[in-house]
Design an enzyme around this catalytic site. Structure first.
Site, PDB file in Angstrom:
ATOM      1  N   CYS A   1       0.868  -1.178   0.000  1.00 51.98           N
ATOM      2  CA  CYS A   1       0.000   0.000   0.000  1.00 51.98           C
ATOM      3  C   CYS A   1       0.906   1.229   0.000  1.00 51.98           C
ATOM      4  O   CYS A   1       2.038   1.160  -0.461  1.00 51.98           O
ATOM      5  CB  CYS A   1      -0.960  -0.016   1.192  1.00 51.98           C
ATOM      6  SG  CYS A   1      -0.126   0.141   2.786  1.00 51.98           S
ATOM      7  N   TYR A   2       0.442   2.358   0.499  1.00 58.24           N
ATOM      8  CA  TYR A   2       1.267   3.580   0.501  1.00 58.24           C
ATOM      9  C   TYR A   2       2.396   3.512   1.523  1.00 58.24           C
ATOM     10  O   TYR A   2       3.556   3.684   1.194  1.00 58.24           O
ATOM     11  CB  TYR A   2       0.408   4.819   0.797  1.00 58.24           C
ATOM     12  CG  TYR A   2      -0.575   5.143  -0.290  1.00 58.24           C
ATOM     13  CD1 TYR A   2      -0.193   5.856  -1.420  1.00 58.24           C
ATOM     14  CD2 TYR A   2      -1.894   4.715  -0.191  1.00 58.24           C
ATOM     15  CE1 TYR A   2      -1.099   6.149  -2.418  1.00 58.24           C
ATOM     16  CE2 TYR A   2      -2.809   5.006  -1.192  1.00 58.24           C
ATOM     17  CZ  TYR A   2      -2.404   5.722  -2.306  1.00 58.24           C
ATOM     18  OH  TYR A   2      -3.314   5.990  -3.294  1.00 58.24           O
TER      19      TYR A   2
END
Length: 108
Positions: free
Chosen positions: A67-68
Site C-alpha cells: 500500500c502507501y
C-alpha cells in the site's frame, strides 16, 4: 493469537525478486497511483479484482501486499490470509518507502 500475516521489509523482497522466487505481488493503492508507479511484477488489487485473485492464485504461493506506507496493507493481508492463503506478507514502509530506497525498481 498469532497474526495471520507477516511483515516483510524491502531488502528481503529485493532478495526474493533477485532469486526469482515465485510470489504474487498485489498493490492496493488507488488506480492512478498504481499507474504512476509500482513495483515491477505487481498487479493492482481492489474490491472488484479481489475475487478473481482469490480464485486464480494458488493458496500456498506467497502473497505480498503493498500500500502507501504499510498500514492498510496489514488489513488487506489479514483478509487474504482469511481467504485461505498460507503465506501472506505486508510490505513494511509500503510503496513510498520502496520508491525512496529503490527508485530504479519502479515500473511507470
Amino acid at each position: 493469537m498469532p497474526h495471520p500475516f507477516e511483515h516483510l521489509d524491502a531488502d528481503t523482497l529485493i532478495q526474493w525478486l533477485g532469486e526469482g522466487r515465485t510470489l504474487t505481488l498485489v498493490d492496493i493503492r488507488d488506480p492512478l497511483s498504481f499507474a504512476q508507479g509500482h513495483i515491477p511484477g505487481s498487479r493492482h488489487l481492489d474490491n472488484t479484482s479481489a475475487a478473481e485473485l482469490v480464485e486464480q492464485t494458488p493458496p500456498a504461493q506467497p502473497l505480498v501486499v503493498v500500500c502507501y506506507h504499510g498500514h492498510s496493507s496489514q488489513q488487506a493481508a489479514a483478509w487474504l490470509a482469511g481467504q485461505g492463503f498460507s503465506e501472506v506478507y505486508s510490505l513494511d514502509g509500503g510503496f513510498v518507502d520502496w520508491a525512496h530506497r529503490h527508485p530504479e525498481r519502479v515500473s511507470r
